[in-house]
Design a protein around this motif. Structure first.
Motif, PDB file in Angstrom:
ATOM      1  N   LEU A 146       7.872  13.202   0.975  1.00 54.01           N
ATOM      2  CA  LEU A 146       6.959  12.060   1.022  1.00 54.01           C
ATOM      3  C   LEU A 146       7.741  10.753   1.033  1.00 54.01           C
ATOM      4  O   LEU A 146       7.437   9.844   1.821  1.00 54.01           O
TER       5      LEU A 146
ATOM      6  N   LEU B 158       0.826  -1.212   0.000  1.00 56.35           N
ATOM      7  CA  LEU B 158       0.000   0.000   0.000  1.00 56.35           C
ATOM      8  C   LEU B 158       0.858   1.259   0.000  1.00 56.35           C
ATOM      9  O   LEU B 158       0.519   2.248  -0.657  1.00 56.35           O
ATOM     10  N   LEU B 159       1.973   1.211   0.744  1.00 52.85           N
ATOM     11  CA  LEU B 159       2.869   2.360   0.767  1.00 52.85           C
ATOM     12  C   LEU B 159       3.489   2.589  -0.606  1.00 52.85           C
ATOM     13  O   LEU B 159       3.630   3.728  -1.057  1.00 52.85           O
ATOM     14  N   LYS B 160       3.852   1.497  -1.275  1.00 52.15           N
ATOM     15  CA  LYS B 160       4.406   1.617  -2.622  1.00 52.15           C
ATOM     16  C   LYS B 160       3.363   2.195  -3.576  1.00 52.15           C
ATOM     17  O   LYS B 160       3.680   3.048  -4.414  1.00 52.15           O
ATOM     18  N   GLU B 161       2.133   1.734  -3.448  1.00 51.83           N
ATOM     19  CA  GLU B 161       1.053   2.249  -4.291  1.00 51.83           C
ATOM     20  C   GLU B 161       0.795   3.725  -3.997  1.00 51.83           C
ATOM     21  O   GLU B 161       0.529   4.517  -4.906  1.00 51.83           O
ATOM     22  N   LYS B 162       0.877   4.082  -2.701  1.00 53.94           N
ATOM     23  CA  LYS B 162       0.684   5.482  -2.312  1.00 53.94           C
ATOM     24  C   LYS B 162       1.758   6.350  -2.944  1.00 53.94           C
ATOM     25  O   LYS B 162       1.475   7.431  -3.485  1.00 53.94           O
ATOM     26  N   ARG B 163       3.014   5.888  -2.892  1.00 48.46           N
ATOM     27  CA  ARG B 163       4.123   6.635  -3.483  1.00 48.46           C
ATOM     28  C   ARG B 163       3.872   6.875  -4.977  1.00 48.46           C
ATOM     29  O   ARG B 163       4.016   7.987  -5.471  1.00 48.46           O
ATOM     30  N   GLN B 164       3.488   5.802  -5.681  1.00 48.98           N
ATOM     31  CA  GLN B 164       3.262   5.917  -7.116  1.00 48.98           C
ATOM     32  C   GLN B 164       2.096   6.848  -7.424  1.00 48.98           C
ATOM     33  O   GLN B 164       2.159   7.643  -8.368  1.00 48.98           O
ATOM     34  N   ALA B 165       1.036   6.764  -6.626  1.00 46.21           N
ATOM     35  CA  ALA B 165      -0.132   7.608  -6.866  1.00 46.21           C
ATOM     36  C   ALA B 165       0.203   9.085  -6.682  1.00 46.21           C
ATOM     37  O   ALA B 165      -0.235   9.944  -7.470  1.00 46.21           O
ATOM     38  N   VAL B 166       0.979   9.388  -5.655  1.00 43.63           N
ATOM     39  CA  VAL B 166       1.346  10.786  -5.403  1.00 43.63           C
ATOM     40  C   VAL B 166       2.259  11.311  -6.508  1.00 43.63           C
ATOM     41  O   VAL B 166       2.097  12.445  -6.972  1.00 43.63           O
TER      42      VAL B 166
ATOM     43  N   ILE C 215       7.585   7.639   3.651  1.00 41.94           N
ATOM     44  CA  ILE C 215       7.223   6.292   3.202  1.00 41.94           C
ATOM     45  C   ILE C 215       8.364   5.314   3.438  1.00 41.94           C
ATOM     46  O   ILE C 215       8.153   4.171   3.859  1.00 41.94           O
TER      47      ILE C 215
ATOM     48  N   HIS D 287       0.182  11.962  -9.626  1.00 46.46           N
ATOM     49  CA  HIS D 287      -0.629  13.174  -9.531  1.00 46.46           C
ATOM     50  C   HIS D 287       0.242  14.418  -9.623  1.00 46.46           C
ATOM     51  O   HIS D 287      -0.106  15.403 -10.313  1.00 46.46           O
TER      52      HIS D 287
END
Length: 438
Positions: free
Chosen positions: A394, A194-202, A398, A205
């Motif tokens: 960020l 989830l943290l990896k996905e959060k990093r990629q999403a940010v 992370i 964006h």
């Protein structure tokens, strides 16, 4: 949680095992299991892998009524409750108990437990011995330095032999307790994902929408991307780079005494540089492999294949040349910063193009011209720096959370291993704990 020990112990007579409970016996492996050579059945599943002490089987592939597995000579039958040991990989933990009927190739030893034996207990014990480095104990009598498990010789290895009810209690206890630990490990692993996905999403964006939610927007002209900040420009990598240089498309010779690092594609992953995956070469090779250009600090190292589309910023503290399937991109600092270009490689615009051109495969291939055509959306240099600072902060958070989660996983796995070791060797008494569960 602490566990009580047995009241009395005795010397097992086996160096690695040490003391065992007073009432436990010692018994050679060949008196606990019978080596089986059954005829397989056409409908049997095939042993394919081991997962934490359990044998995995898959269905046969059949075409027009013909079973491919039966083309092989020497297949043997496996039955539920058999202990299955892979001759070549036993010392890496390829030991388990079959939970269904099946068949295997001759490389496996298929062992049927005698009536007084719980196969799950011995599966745990033998696997623990293998994974804990007790190879010499399992292989006592086998050729020096042999890594192959031979039943005819390993059958003479002395193993602890608790009463059958106690074997079953230990197996049940470990199934329950390791299941709890595995669930906690899975939670931490999910958090890391989830943290990896959060990093990629940010990142996605930030490099397509910016940091200002109130900025005027315009249509990007790309249907799936939608609106982008009005003052941003859609560019190609070759528009914002002063150089895009490919490797020699051969690999320089390795020289352990050399002082010039060779960057391989495996050195680069998720924007990070890993020197453990490369090697060194000598000066002559360095000169030959940098004829097209010498990589500099601040260049973006980029992989064209295996896998395509990984990138990182060139290291500043080591002279290096490019290995096969590598290239570097030198940003024009008046147009784009190194860090923003690297973020753009992992942004959705470039990723979509990379996946399309490499057909989404980890072994896909990008040509040099295709790399130059990769798109990115470019704000002003000032805004690029603001975005990079935001992403760096960020990433620090992370990375800290990921490291914490990985530490928790490592501690849980250490506890799991220690618990198995203590239970199967009689260092803790779990009989009452198991009885309370029932």
């Amino acid at each position: 949680m602490s566990f009580q020990r047995y009241a009395e112990y005795k010397d097992s007579g086996v160096e690695w095992l040490g003391e065992v409970p007073e009432h436990w016996e010692m018994c050679k492996t060949k008196f606990l299991f019978n080596l089986m050579k059954r005829q397989p059945r056409d409908e049997d599943k095939i042993v394919t892998a081991f997962r934490d002490g359990t044998v995995t089987l898959r269905e046969n592939r059949r075409t027009e009524g013909f079973t491919y597995a039966l083309q092989e000579i020497g297949y043997q039958g496996v039955r539920t409750g058999d202990l299955v040991i892979h001759a070549m990989d036993a010392f890496a933990g390829a030991i388990g108990v079959s939970d269904s009927n099946g068949k295997s190739t001759p490389v496996y030893s298929v062992c049927k437990p005698i009536d007084a034996v719980n196969a799950w207990y011995y599966g745990r014990l033998l696997r623990h011995m293998a994974l804990s480095g007790y190879v010499s104990s399992l292989a006592k009598g086998i050729r020096e330095r042999s890594t192959e498990f031979r039943w005819v010789e390993a059958g003479n290895v002395a193993l602890p032999f608790p009463p059958l009810p106690e074997q079953s209690a230990i197996a049940a206890f470990l199934n329950r307790e390791t299941g709890k630990i595995d669930a906690l490990v899975a939670e931490q692993e999910k958090l890391i994902v989830l943290l990896k996905e959060k990093r990629q999403a940010v990142i996605s964006h930030a490099v397509t929408k910016g940091l200002n939610p109130d900025a005027p927007m315009k249509d990007s002209g790309i249907e799936w991307l939608g609106m982008v900040p009005e003052h941003w420009e859609v560019k190609r990598f070759k528009d914002v780079c002063s150089e895009i240089v490919d490797c020699k498309n051969r690999t320089p010779e390795e020289n352990e005494q050399g002082k010039y690092f060779v960057v391989r594609t495996s050195c680069i992953k998720d924007g990070r540089f890993d020197t453990s995956q490369g090697y060194f070469t000598d000066y002559d090779n360095f000169v030959e492999w940098t004829k097209k250009g010498v990589p500099q600090a601040g260049d973006i190292l980029f992989t064209r294949e295996a896998p395509a589309g990984e990138a990182c910023i060139s290291p500043a503290d080591i002279p290096f040349c490019l290995g096969q399937r590598m290239m570097y991109l030198r940003p024009d600092n008046n147009k784009i910063t190194s860090k923003y270009l690297m973020l753009s490689v992992y942004g959705p615009l470039a990723r979509e193009s990379i996946q399309s051109k490499s057909k989404g495969s980890t072994v896909g291939h990008l040509r040099v011209g295709e790399v130059g055509e990769l798109p990115c959306i470019v704000p002003s240099v000032t805004e690029q720096k603001e975005i990079v600072t935001y992403i760096d902060n960020l990433n620090d958070r992370i990375d800290s959370l990921t490291l914490e989660a990985q530490r928790a996983i490592d501690l849980l796995k250490e506890r799991r291993s220690a618990l198995i070791s203590a239970a199967v060797t009689g260092k803790i008494d779990v009989r009452e704990l198991t009885a309370k569960e029932h």
